[in-house]
Enzyme design. Sequence first.
Site, PDB file in Angstrom:
ATOM      1  N   ARG A   7       0.843  -1.200   0.000  1.00  0.00           N
ATOM      2  CA  ARG A   7       0.000   0.000   0.000  1.00  0.00           C
ATOM      3  C   ARG A   7       0.878   1.250   0.000  1.00  0.00           C
ATOM      4  NH1 ARG A   7      -5.123   1.343  -1.416  1.00  0.00           N
ATOM      5  NH2 ARG A   7      -6.209   2.608   0.105  1.00  0.00           N
ATOM      6  N   THR A  58      -8.700   0.583 -10.352  1.00  0.00           N
ATOM      7  CA  THR A  58      -8.179  -0.643  -9.738  1.00  0.00           C
ATOM      8  C   THR A  58      -8.358  -1.883 -10.622  1.00  0.00           C
ATOM      9  OG1 THR A  58      -8.612   0.360  -7.599  1.00  0.00           O
ATOM     10  CG2 THR A  58      -8.216  -1.962  -7.571  1.00  0.00           C
ATOM     11  N   THR A 111      -3.829  -1.085  -7.532  1.00  0.00           N
ATOM     12  CA  THR A 111      -4.594   0.149  -7.754  1.00  0.00           C
ATOM     13  C   THR A 111      -3.705   1.381  -7.936  1.00  0.00           C
ATOM     14  OG1 THR A 111      -6.321   1.545  -6.760  1.00  0.00           O
ATOM     15  CG2 THR A 111      -4.771   0.548  -5.242  1.00  0.00           C
ATOM     16  N   GLU A 152      -3.622   7.772  -4.206  1.00  0.00           N
ATOM     17  CA  GLU A 152      -4.125   6.932  -3.106  1.00  0.00           C
ATOM     18  C   GLU A 152      -4.349   7.698  -1.805  1.00  0.00           C
ATOM     19  OE1 GLU A 152      -5.809   3.597  -3.489  1.00  0.00           O
ATOM     20  OE2 GLU A 152      -4.057   3.708  -4.763  1.00  0.00           O
ATOM     21  N   ASP A 199      -7.670   8.266  -0.289  1.00  0.00           N
ATOM     22  CA  ASP A 199      -8.386   7.215   0.454  1.00  0.00           C
ATOM     23  C   ASP A 199      -8.338   7.475   1.964  1.00  0.00           C
ATOM     24  OD1 ASP A 199      -9.358   5.778  -1.639  1.00  0.00           O
ATOM     25  OD2 ASP A 199      -8.100   4.014  -1.362  1.00  0.00           O
ATOM     26  N   SER A 251      -7.940   0.880   2.837  1.00  0.00           N
ATOM     27  CA  SER A 251      -8.325   0.398   1.509  1.00  0.00           C
ATOM     28  C   SER A 251      -9.570  -0.464   1.591  1.00  0.00           C
ATOM     29  CB  SER A 251      -7.181  -0.431   0.926  1.00  0.00           C
ATOM     30  OG  SER A 251      -7.604  -1.098  -0.238  1.00  0.00           O
ATOM     31  N   SER A 252     -10.274  -0.543   0.461  1.00  0.00           N
ATOM     32  CA  SER A 252     -11.406  -1.478   0.359  1.00  0.00           C
ATOM     33  C   SER A 252     -11.005  -2.751  -0.360  1.00  0.00           C
ATOM     34  CB  SER A 252     -12.541  -0.839  -0.432  1.00  0.00           C
ATOM     35  OG  SER A 252     -12.877   0.395   0.099  1.00  0.00           O
ATOM     36  N   GLY A 296     -13.364  -1.485  -7.741  1.00  0.00           N
ATOM     37  CA  GLY A 296     -14.678  -0.870  -7.576  1.00  0.00           C
ATOM     38  C   GLY A 296     -14.829   0.008  -6.357  1.00  0.00           C
ATOM     39  N   GLY A 297     -13.717   0.536  -5.835  1.00  0.00           N
ATOM     40  CA  GLY A 297     -13.813   1.419  -4.673  1.00  0.00           C
ATOM     41  C   GLY A 297     -14.421   0.659  -3.502  1.00  0.00           C
TER      42      GLY A 297
HETATM   43  N1  GLU Z   1      -8.292   2.984  -3.827  1.00  0.00           N
HETATM   44  C1  GLU Z   1      -9.324   2.051  -3.490  1.00  0.00           C
HETATM   45  C2  GLU Z   1      -8.925   1.199  -2.330  1.00  0.00           C
HETATM   46  O1  GLU Z   1      -7.812   0.822  -2.225  1.00  0.00           O
HETATM   47  C3  GLU Z   1      -9.724   1.197  -4.610  1.00  0.00           C
HETATM   48  C4  GLU Z   1     -10.246   2.017  -5.708  1.00  0.00           C
HETATM   49  C5  GLU Z   1     -11.044   1.279  -6.697  1.00  0.00           C
HETATM   50  O2  GLU Z   1     -11.224   0.098  -6.657  1.00  0.00           O
HETATM   51  O3  GLU Z   1     -11.550   1.917  -7.564  1.00  0.00           O
HETATM   52  O4  GLU Z   1      -9.728   0.896  -1.541  1.00  0.00           O
END
Ligand code: GLU
Length: 604
Positions: free
Chosen positions: A118, A416, A434, A459, A462, A487-488, A510-511
Amino acid sequence: MKIKSTLLGLLALLGLLALAACATAPSTFSYAPPALPEPPSGYVDKPGWSARRFAVAAANPLATDAGYRVLKAGGSAVDAAVAVQMVLTLVEPQSSGIGGGAFLLHFNGQDVEAYDGRETAPAGADEKLFLDTDGKPLAFYDAVVGGRSVGVPGTVRMLEMAHRQHGKLPWAVLFEPAIALAEGGFKVSPRLNTLVRADAHLRKDPVASAYFFKPDGDARDVGFNLRNGELAAVLRKIAAEGSRGMHEGEVARAIVDKVRKHPSNPGRMTLADLAGYRAKKREPICHDYRARAKDYRICGFPPPGSGAIAVGQILGMLANTKAQALPLENGLPAANWLHLYLEASRLAFADRAQYLGDPDFVQPPAGNWMSLLEPSYLAGRARLIGPQSMKVAKAGVPGAAKAAYAPAPEQPDYGTSHISIVDGHGNAVAMTTTIEDAFGARQMVSVKGGTGGFLLNNELTDFSFAPADAQGLPIANRVQAGKRPRSSMAPTLVFDKATGQLVMSAGSPGGAMIIHFTAKTIYGMLDWGLNAQQAIDLPNFGSLNGPSILEDQRFPPATVEALRARGAEVRELAMTSGLQAIQKTPTGWFGGADPRREGVVRGD
Ligand code: GLU
């Protein structure tokens, strides 16, 4: 033992020679892309792919192909991941790359390991990073575009660490596919073309503008042969020198210049931040799950990832409701099942906002992240689910912990890429990678001033822009120097609990919706008995602890009405997942790729 290792060495050498030969003579490399039938946007059915010994699933056919060649040459799952990531940097620059970060979950036949690549906040960053002069949070894109949002990249250092421990082919060989493609050119895909056209900020960067756009200002056409000599040179350097080739020397200087000298929105990264970046190995989050009278062990990425805990909470809460008795209706999740899922997601996202952050800075509730997955805690949370929607859930109190943090507001994120791999040696990878938003910070680094380069992440957005709530209680995921943003990403490996055998490798971009895309796929496969492709194909749905969001035009009006009747605010939106999953079958492997994007699976 000696014979075996000599044989392996020989096989590795043969693979090396094959790849090296391809590198010097790209014409025999047969990297011509498979036909890309995908329309600019929309849904293209994917068949699902069977393999016997090994398989790789990635978001672009060229990237999948590079991984396949590495596996065929005897490479390990980590070897293939390196090759796939380097090609993705070139062909799917909107989503991931060497300028970003990643989580890699590895299974070596025995243990699961979590490699954290990360991005980190530079040493000069503080909790005011995303506040304006009045102390108000900046508008999202005012923060994103420029140098301010760029975190110290971690993907290359992470891959290097994983390769040192699990590589079979030499590091440098794994760069050959991407270098050959960058030098010879690759065909602009429909998705890349669409995203370039749709982007309001990319053209403001002179390097990106010259690379992604035609002289008349339109996006490069689908099928245009795009060459990236600047990236090829950087990849050659990293191939030869390892991650130092990027984190020190001229590439590092070019990154720092790009970040610090941005004309209107500079960032604070220094050469010391880049040189000092360390990938980290962490304990994965694993928990039990029972579906259709079978016990599984689900392993995911720990904090700073929030994915594994949120997915685990949702599944764990559903197991305490009557959800598992509700089958699909006409191939779709029924309204009463969706209600339970959406309520469970509200509860999970409330905890995520309250508790999750970089574990090197943030104390887990009750001293242990597993408190959030404690069966009795989840049973209690599930009891909060009633017939009507709670609309907005409050965080729980796992392990009777006193709340030390305020809940963070939800922020948008997109982009991502996900890679799933199983090799012929019994190893598996689930890696989500990502640069955060599509095209990241919209800053393209060119070291020598030639054509192309690589994009830097955004990043750091986030992190929570607001460092504290109105009462001054700090937010766990606030900006701090040297910290990794929450992060997600939810790369996941699922095992048969009784045998320890791998059942699947899965994940998605997908965030924050990554959590729902991944949970849907796991549930679809384990509870509804779907194969990987069918589970990925299911319509998407989820809540971030606000409205109930359903994938546009995929649910009958009666379902939408039934959810509204339970008091939920329902929105139907495009929910562009990019799921990839590979599952074990009696004869080998079966992989699925998301019909919403350009991914494919290949194996032998
Ligand atoms: N930056 C996001 C994360 O790490 C992921 C972004 C995405 O999937 O579009 O949680």
